[in-house]
Write a protein that holds these residues in place. Structure first.
Motif, PDB file in Angstrom:
ATOM      1  N   LEU A  36       0.833  -1.202   0.000  1.00 28.42           N
ATOM      2  CA  LEU A  36       0.000   0.000   0.000  1.00 28.42           C
ATOM      3  C   LEU A  36       0.870   1.255   0.000  1.00 28.42           C
ATOM      4  O   LEU A  36       0.557   2.243  -0.678  1.00 28.42           O
ATOM      5  CB  LEU A  36      -0.937  -0.003   1.205  1.00 28.42           C
ATOM      6  CG  LEU A  36      -2.062  -1.040   1.184  1.00 28.42           C
ATOM      7  CD1 LEU A  36      -2.852  -1.008   2.488  1.00 28.42           C
ATOM      8  CD2 LEU A  36      -2.989  -0.785  -0.001  1.00 28.42           C
ATOM      9  N   GLY A  37       1.963   1.217   0.777  1.00 24.50           N
ATOM     10  CA  GLY A  37       2.896   2.344   0.764  1.00 24.50           C
ATOM     11  C   GLY A  37       3.538   2.532  -0.598  1.00 24.50           C
ATOM     12  O   GLY A  37       3.696   3.658  -1.086  1.00 24.50           O
ATOM     13  N   ALA A  38       3.910   1.396  -1.243  1.00 22.08           N
ATOM     14  CA  ALA A  38       4.483   1.482  -2.589  1.00 22.08           C
ATOM     15  C   ALA A  38       3.469   2.043  -3.579  1.00 22.08           C
ATOM     16  O   ALA A  38       3.819   2.826  -4.479  1.00 22.08           O
ATOM     17  CB  ALA A  38       4.956   0.103  -3.040  1.00 22.08           C
ATOM     18  N   LEU A  39       2.175   1.662  -3.401  1.00 25.33           N
ATOM     19  CA  LEU A  39       1.134   2.166  -4.287  1.00 25.33           C
ATOM     20  C   LEU A  39       0.990   3.682  -4.148  1.00 25.33           C
ATOM     21  O   LEU A  39       0.906   4.410  -5.149  1.00 25.33           O
ATOM     22  CB  LEU A  39      -0.193   1.477  -3.972  1.00 25.33           C
ATOM     23  CG  LEU A  39      -1.412   1.955  -4.770  1.00 25.33           C
ATOM     24  CD1 LEU A  39      -1.187   1.738  -6.263  1.00 25.33           C
ATOM     25  CD2 LEU A  39      -2.675   1.242  -4.299  1.00 25.33           C
ATOM     26  N   GLY A  40       0.983   4.163  -2.916  1.00 29.27           N
ATOM     27  CA  GLY A  40       0.896   5.615  -2.708  1.00 29.27           C
ATOM     28  C   GLY A  40       2.092   6.339  -3.287  1.00 29.27           C
ATOM     29  O   GLY A  40       1.955   7.426  -3.874  1.00 29.27           O
ATOM     30  N   ALA A  41       3.278   5.740  -3.120  1.00 28.82           N
ATOM     31  CA  ALA A  41       4.494   6.366  -3.646  1.00 28.82           C
ATOM     32  C   ALA A  41       4.470   6.441  -5.171  1.00 28.82           C
ATOM     33  O   ALA A  41       4.839   7.455  -5.770  1.00 28.82           O
ATOM     34  CB  ALA A  41       5.727   5.613  -3.170  1.00 28.82           C
ATOM     35  N   THR A  42       4.009   5.355  -5.823  1.00 27.29           N
ATOM     36  CA  THR A  42       3.985   5.354  -7.289  1.00 27.29           C
ATOM     37  C   THR A  42       2.966   6.353  -7.821  1.00 27.29           C
ATOM     38  O   THR A  42       3.208   6.995  -8.857  1.00 27.29           O
ATOM     39  CB  THR A  42       3.648   3.951  -7.820  1.00 27.29           C
ATOM     40  OG1 THR A  42       2.418   3.492  -7.222  1.00 27.29           O
ATOM     41  CG2 THR A  42       4.758   2.969  -7.485  1.00 27.29           C
ATOM     42  N   ILE A  43       1.837   6.480  -7.114  1.00 23.82           N
ATOM     43  CA  ILE A  43       0.849   7.481  -7.549  1.00 23.82           C
ATOM     44  C   ILE A  43       1.453   8.886  -7.467  1.00 23.82           C
ATOM     45  O   ILE A  43       1.285   9.716  -8.373  1.00 23.82           O
ATOM     46  CB  ILE A  43      -0.422   7.369  -6.688  1.00 23.82           C
ATOM     47  CG1 ILE A  43      -1.127   6.046  -6.969  1.00 23.82           C
ATOM     48  CG2 ILE A  43      -1.349   8.550  -6.968  1.00 23.82           C
ATOM     49  CD1 ILE A  43      -2.335   5.794  -6.089  1.00 23.82           C
ATOM     50  N   ALA A  44       2.168   9.151  -6.389  1.00 25.38           N
ATOM     51  CA  ALA A  44       2.809  10.459  -6.252  1.00 25.38           C
ATOM     52  C   ALA A  44       3.874  10.674  -7.323  1.00 25.38           C
ATOM     53  O   ALA A  44       4.001  11.778  -7.887  1.00 25.38           O
ATOM     54  CB  ALA A  44       3.423  10.583  -4.859  1.00 25.38           C
TER      55      ALA A  44
END
Length: 589
Positions: A66-74
């Protein structure tokens, strides 16, 4: 023009930097898309599995993804912001570079870079035409580079997850450029026709603005309005046609890519039900499938929006690749007392299939700079015979297609040989020539600045020039006299007043501009292009008095003459005629 024309990278340094930055952002975007797909798959897959098995899912198990998903969106948002920001700046820089090159090269080509309407066409290209290159640089080119980088990378990732889905992508992807090509073939020439329509409209408007004072003087200013409206309607229809093509082609590509993604999704769903593929890879493939086609979809959607810019860039490159005359290496000799020899001079008149002038032969002795050593030479002939063109040839702005112009030195200089004007360096020729065009264009400033070119001039010399040209009466009627502001091109003054200002400036040429010979004499050659064309009887008398003053000062005045008064004043009359070009000559040219 190719999707990425090498000439754009060669001529625009900003384009090279922009392409390198876009490629780097494309690589970063590819990594972010892949990471986002895996983050979604590894976050959603365990949740679905745990839910179907009835076991609770701990947040800590999927928290890293989930953290990686947020980072990639950013990261993807940051890449999109950087692309948009630098695309706008790069587009402005590239257009500015090309515009500067077009204007400089058009000036080097002379007043007719592309035929009879070359000046107006070049003006349209350098102003509105190249601005259409913005959509190509801002939207189309980034998607083109993303397609070249992102699409192959994502297909390889899908291949590692599910070879069947990768095979479907490989089979359906070529259909997108195929349909783009088919749409392009059916709509070929639409953007070229629109650009030609805009050029015709621009030429008409420029001609109208240039002749508006004359039209108003004769009460005919309303007449050309119908023609301008007709050209405006033609431009509107061409623009709407381009928009229709863009919408229809976008719909075709959207439908094709949507069906392709649906085929991948159906295949993955069926094999997932049969247990032939795991859930996490299936979700990753479903997330990546639209991303595989997205760059191609955007390329197709933006292609027709950028074709106007591509057409303008092609015109710009065509103009820039036209060879310009090489600057002469020989310095111009001193013209005082020399002789200009026109030996069979002929100039092709654009696309009209005529030489105007044709076979012009004459000897023009130049003034000595001493009282009594001047001369008035009138160029006589019907409209279209090439009189103004002859003046441009003598200025060195046009080179003859036939014959030559020789500069014979003063008779007592036996060691010097005649020099071809084509081999003379313009930088040493133009300071010895005074030029007054038919429609003088004045720089912005004050009336005094327009006459003196901003240089200090003795008050008695300025007053004498004003009296000779009748400018003193004009200045007396202005609200601020010599300090009255003048807009760009002479805005604020009538045509006759501008003519008086130009004549006064020409009388002071040398003293006001520093263009004098070693012995302090002003330029010995004066060229006038129909100076009485837009003047009344009083203005005509002013011109005649000015020409006499030049002759009395020992200068040679070559004047394009229509009126009998100028012809009567001339010491020498040169007849100028045109001639149709035969088929053999047309093929040779």
């Amino acid at each position: 023009m190719k999707p990425l024309d090498p000439r754009l990278l060669q001529r625009a340094r900003a384009a090279r930097r922009y392409v390198a930055l876009t490629a780097a952002l494309g690589v970063a975007a590819a990594g972010a898309v892949v990471l986002q797909a895996f983050a979604i798959a590894h976050s959603l897959g365990p949740a679905v599995t745990a839910g179907s098995a009835g076991t609770p899912l701990a947040l800590a198990d999927v928290a890293p993804w989930l953290g990686a998903l947020g980072a990639t969106i950013a990261v993807r948002a940051l890449i999109g912001w950087a692309q948009e920001r630098y695309a706008q700046k790069a587009a402005a820089d590239v257009v500015a570079e090309l515009r500067e090159q077009v204007v400089a090269h058009a000036a080097a080509l002379g007043p007719r870079p592309a035929g009879d309407d070359g000046a107006a066409a070049t003006a349209t290209l350098a102003t509105r035409g190249l601005d259409d290159l913005g959509p190509y640089l801002v939207r189309y080119l980034p998607q083109l580079l993303l397609t070249a980088i992102l699409t192959p990378a994502l297909v390889l990732v899908v291949l590692g997850l599910d070879w069947v889905s990768a095979l479907i992508c490989v089979v359906t992807l070529p259909l997108v450029p195929l349909f783009m090509w088919l749409v392009g073939v059916m709509t070929a020439g639409a953007s070229e026709r629109r650009l030609r329509t805009i050029e015709r409209l621009g030429s008409q408007v420029l001609d109208l603005l240039a002749g508006l004072p004359t039209l108003r003087a004769f009460g005919r200013e309303i007449g050309p309005g119908a023609r301008v409206r007709a050209l405006g309607d033609a431009s509107r229809r061409a623009t709407m046609g381009t928009l229709r093509i863009a919408f229809l082609s976008g719909m075709v590509l959207e439908l094709l890519t949507t069906l392709s993604v649906a085929i991948v999704a159906v295949g993955v769903g069926l094999r997932l039900v049969e247990g032939m593929i795991a859930l996490v890879p299936a979700i990753a493939v479903l997330v990546l499938a639209p991303e595989v086609y997205l760059p191609l979809r955007r390329v197709g959607a933006e292609f027709h929006a950028s074709t106007d810019g591509l057409a303008a860039a092609e015109r710009a490159f065509t103009l820039l690749e036209r060879p310009a005359p090489a600057a002469g290496a020989s310095p111009a000799p001193a013209l005082a007392g020399a002789t200009l020899v026109l030996d069979g001079v002929g100039v092709r008149a654009g696309d009209r299939g005529v030489l105007a002038p044709a076979g012009l032969t004459a000897r023009v002795p130049l003034g000595t700079g001493r009282p009594g050593g001047g001369r008035v030479v009138a160029l006589r002939g019907p409209s279209g015979a090439g009189k103004s063109t002859t003046a441009l040839v003598l200025l060195g702005l046009l080179r003859p297609d036939e014959g030559r112009v020789l500069v014979e030195p003063v008779p007592d200089d036996a060691a010097a040989a005649p020099l071809d004007l084509a081999d003379v360096d313009p930088a040493t020729w133009w300071p010895q020539v005074t030029w007054v065009p038919q429609r003088p264009t004045l720089p912005p400033g004050t009336v005094r600045d327009a006459v003196t070119d901003g240089r200090p001039v003795p008050a008695d010399a300025l007053a004498a020039a004003a009296r000779t040209t009748g400018l003193d009466d004009v200045v007396a009627g202005l609200p601020q006299g010599w300090d009255t502001p003048v807009g760009l091109g002479g805005t604020g003054l009538s045509v006759g007043q501008r003519q008086r200002v130009a004549l006064a400036a020409a009388l002071l040429d040398g003293e006001a501009t520093g263009r004098v010979s070693d012995d302090g004499a002003p330029p010995p050659l004066v060229l006038l292009d129909e100076p009485t064309a837009h003047l009344d009887a009083r203005g005509e008398q002013v011109v005649l008095d000015t020409v006499r003053a030049w002759r009395d000062a020992g200068r040679t005045v070559v004047v394009v003459a229509h009126r009998a008064s100028l012809l009567a004043l001339a010491d020498q009359v040169v007849d100028v005629a045109s001639r149709a070009v035969g088929p053999a000559e047309a093929v040779a040219s």
